[in-house]
Design a protein around this motif. Structure first.
Motif, mmCIF file in Angstrom:
data_model
loop_
_atom_site.group_PDB
_atom_site.id
_atom_site.type_symbol
_atom_site.label_atom_id
_atom_site.label_comp_id
_atom_site.label_asym_id
_atom_site.label_seq_id
_atom_site.Cartn_x
_atom_site.Cartn_y
_atom_site.Cartn_z
ATOM 1 N N SER A 110 0.921 -1.160 -0.056
ATOM 2 C CA SER A 110 -0.017 0.111 0.118
ATOM 3 C C SER A 110 0.971 1.264 0.015
ATOM 4 O O SER A 110 2.124 1.251 0.366
ATOM 5 N N GLY A 111 0.298 2.336 -0.371
ATOM 6 C CA GLY A 111 0.886 3.482 -0.326
ATOM 7 C C GLY A 111 0.094 4.828 -0.369
ATOM 8 O O GLY A 111 -1.066 4.755 -0.299
ATOM 9 N N MET A 112 0.397 6.076 0.134
ATOM 10 C CA MET A 112 -0.167 7.285 0.000
ATOM 11 C C MET A 112 0.159 8.153 -0.878
ATOM 12 O O MET A 112 1.240 8.240 -1.417
ATOM 13 N N PHE A 113 -0.631 8.872 -1.383
ATOM 14 C CA PHE A 113 -0.498 9.949 -2.406
ATOM 15 C C PHE A 113 -0.667 11.258 -1.892
ATOM 16 O O PHE A 113 -1.354 11.476 -0.698
ATOM 17 N N SER A 114 -0.123 12.354 -2.479
ATOM 18 C CA SER A 114 -0.487 13.810 -2.153
ATOM 19 C C SER A 114 -0.894 14.484 -3.685
ATOM 20 O O SER A 114 -0.141 14.091 -4.489
ATOM 21 N N MET A 115 -1.391 15.278 -3.517
ATOM 22 C CA MET A 115 -1.824 15.933 -4.937
ATOM 23 C C MET A 115 -1.919 17.545 -4.677
ATOM 24 O O MET A 115 -2.315 17.907 -3.677
ATOM 25 N N PHE A 116 -1.374 18.353 -5.644
ATOM 26 C CA PHE A 116 -1.239 19.661 -5.904
ATOM 27 C C PHE A 116 -1.571 20.255 -7.113
ATOM 28 O O PHE A 116 -1.398 19.690 -8.140
ATOM 29 N N ILE A 117 -2.652 21.075 -7.104
ATOM 30 C CA ILE A 117 -3.169 21.804 -8.297
ATOM 31 C C ILE A 117 -3.185 23.310 -7.928
ATOM 32 O O ILE A 117 -3.686 23.658 -7.123
ATOM 33 N N LEU A 118 -2.446 24.149 -8.933
ATOM 34 C CA LEU A 118 -2.480 25.478 -8.941
ATOM 35 C C LEU A 118 -3.921 25.969 -8.650
ATOM 36 O O LEU A 118 -4.742 25.353 -9.531
ATOM 37 N N ILE A 172 1.087 -2.828 -5.974
ATOM 38 C CA ILE A 172 0.201 -2.268 -5.169
ATOM 39 C C ILE A 172 -1.330 -2.753 -5.296
ATOM 40 O O ILE A 172 -1.827 -3.311 -5.928
ATOM 41 N N GLU A 173 -1.910 -2.897 -3.882
ATOM 42 C CA GLU A 173 -3.194 -3.348 -3.554
ATOM 43 C C GLU A 173 -4.155 -2.221 -2.887
ATOM 44 O O GLU A 173 -5.179 -2.310 -3.078
ATOM 45 N N LYS A 174 -3.513 -1.299 -2.347
ATOM 46 C CA LYS A 174 -4.336 -0.303 -1.438
ATOM 47 C C LYS A 174 -3.804 1.223 -1.689
ATOM 48 O O LYS A 174 -2.294 1.329 -1.451
ATOM 49 N N ILE A 175 -4.622 1.933 -1.997
ATOM 50 C CA ILE A 175 -3.909 3.611 -2.113
ATOM 51 C C ILE A 175 -4.571 4.230 -0.734
ATOM 52 O O ILE A 175 -5.744 3.970 -0.671
ATOM 53 N N THR A 176 -3.766 4.997 -0.124
ATOM 54 C CA THR A 176 -4.363 5.661 0.860
ATOM 55 C C THR A 176 -4.191 7.203 0.736
ATOM 56 O O THR A 176 -3.490 7.548 0.000
ATOM 57 N N LEU A 177 -4.748 7.843 1.607
ATOM 58 C CA LEU A 177 -4.477 9.352 1.787
ATOM 59 C C LEU A 177 -4.956 9.920 3.192
ATOM 60 O O LEU A 177 -5.694 9.388 3.844
ATOM 61 N N SER A 178 -4.455 11.299 3.568
ATOM 62 C CA SER A 178 -4.777 11.828 4.892
ATOM 63 C C SER A 178 -5.220 13.263 4.324
ATOM 64 O O SER A 178 -4.580 13.777 3.453
ATOM 65 N N VAL A 179 -6.384 13.640 4.677
ATOM 66 C CA VAL A 179 -6.963 14.990 4.109
ATOM 67 C C VAL A 179 -7.517 15.659 5.377
ATOM 68 O O VAL A 179 -8.095 15.130 6.374
ATOM 69 N N PHE A 180 -7.400 16.937 5.390
ATOM 70 C CA PHE A 180 -7.949 17.950 6.561
ATOM 71 C C PHE A 180 -9.510 17.700 6.431
ATOM 72 O O PHE A 180 -10.027 17.535 5.363
ATOM 73 N N SER A 181 -10.123 17.759 7.735
ATOM 74 C CA SER A 181 -11.480 17.459 7.711
ATOM 75 C C SER A 181 -12.061 18.558 6.975
ATOM 76 O O SER A 181 -13.417 18.401 6.917
ATOM 77 N N MET A 217 -8.355 8.025 4.474
ATOM 78 C CA MET A 217 -9.309 7.448 3.740
ATOM 79 C C MET A 217 -8.395 6.340 2.714
ATOM 80 O O MET A 217 -7.266 6.208 2.679
ATOM 81 N N TYR A 218 -9.079 5.382 2.025
ATOM 82 C CA TYR A 218 -8.666 4.388 1.382
ATOM 83 C C TYR A 218 -9.294 3.824 0.106
ATOM 84 O O TYR A 218 -10.598 4.067 0.271
ATOM 85 N N ARG A 219 -8.515 3.147 -0.688
ATOM 86 C CA ARG A 219 -9.379 2.556 -1.883
ATOM 87 C C ARG A 219 -8.510 1.228 -2.249
ATOM 88 O O ARG A 219 -7.191 1.482 -2.353
ATOM 89 N N PHE A 220 -9.057 0.208 -2.148
ATOM 90 C CA PHE A 220 -8.212 -1.092 -2.720
ATOM 91 C C PHE A 220 -8.442 -1.222 -4.277
ATOM 92 O O PHE A 220 -9.243 -0.884 -4.735
ATOM 93 N N VAL A 221 -7.289 -1.510 -4.677
ATOM 94 C CA VAL A 221 -7.154 -1.653 -6.091
ATOM 95 C C VAL A 221 -7.150 -2.898 -6.681
ATOM 96 O O VAL A 221 -7.016 -3.588 -7.828
#
Length: 184
Positions: free
Chosen positions: A99-107, A133-142, A179-183
């Motif tokens: 599994s792993g975690m992503f970060s995303m940045f958009i102008l 890869i089996e699982k994609i995770t993230l952390s986001v401000f509430s 949050m997560y999503r299995f792939v």
């Protein structure tokens, strides 16, 4: 190599958006995006004075992503301008390497035209094909409701919250939503 096939999407405003692997020559633009998003002060872990990026360091970072089969660094480009990017890094130990975690940045000027969905859909498709890869995770401000809505639309599920995980410079606290999503 952790590469994707370059893809072209149509944005909500009718412009062509190319999603492709980040390359070392993108470093200047990705640093600029990172600093710009951080300066907004809304939803980022770092504050502006903690964004200590160098061109050489970011170029090496991009190259490292290209050579790690379980990591991905992609950009969204409109008319030769990098409008946003996504980084995904899998766990560094055997027990977490699936599994792993992503970060995303958009102008800011490129938001609300579908770039986040394009980047994230590309990550999901890559993850579905990647045997590591089996699982994609993230952390986001509430407080980042727009991002949470996108994540839910793309199949991510909340798995927990970290109360008062972020303390802002004005002394207020914000929870982190995991949050997560299995792939697979």
């Amino acid at each position: 190599m952790s590469e994707i096939e370059k893809r072209i999407f149509k944005s909500k405003n009718g412009k062509d958006v190319t999603i492709r692997n980040a390359m070392s020559w993108d470093a200047k633009q990705t640093i600029g995006i990172n600093r710009s998003v951080i300066a907004e002060g809304l939803f980022m872990l770092r504050e502006s004075d903690e964004a200590n990026y160098t061109l050489d360091g970011e170029s090496r970072n991009i190259q490292n992503y290209l050579h790690d089969k379980g990591c991905l660094y992609i950009v969204a480009e409109i008319e030769n301008t990098v409008a946003g990017f996504l980084e995904f890094r899998r766990g560094g130990f055997r027990r977490t390497s699936h599994s792993g975690m992503f970060s995303m940045f958009i102008l800011k000027e490129f938001r609300e035209i579908g770039i986040g969905r394009m980047l994230l859909s590309t990550l999901i498709e890559w993850g579905e094909k990647n045997p590591l890869i089996e699982k994609i995770t993230l952390s986001v401000f509430s407080t980042n409701h727009r991002a949470q809505t996108l994540y839910k639309k793309l199949g991510f599920v909340e798995e927990g919250r970290c109360p008062k995980d972020m303390k802002l410079s004005d002394g207020t606290y914000i929870d982190s939503v995991l949050m997560y999503r299995f792939v697979k």
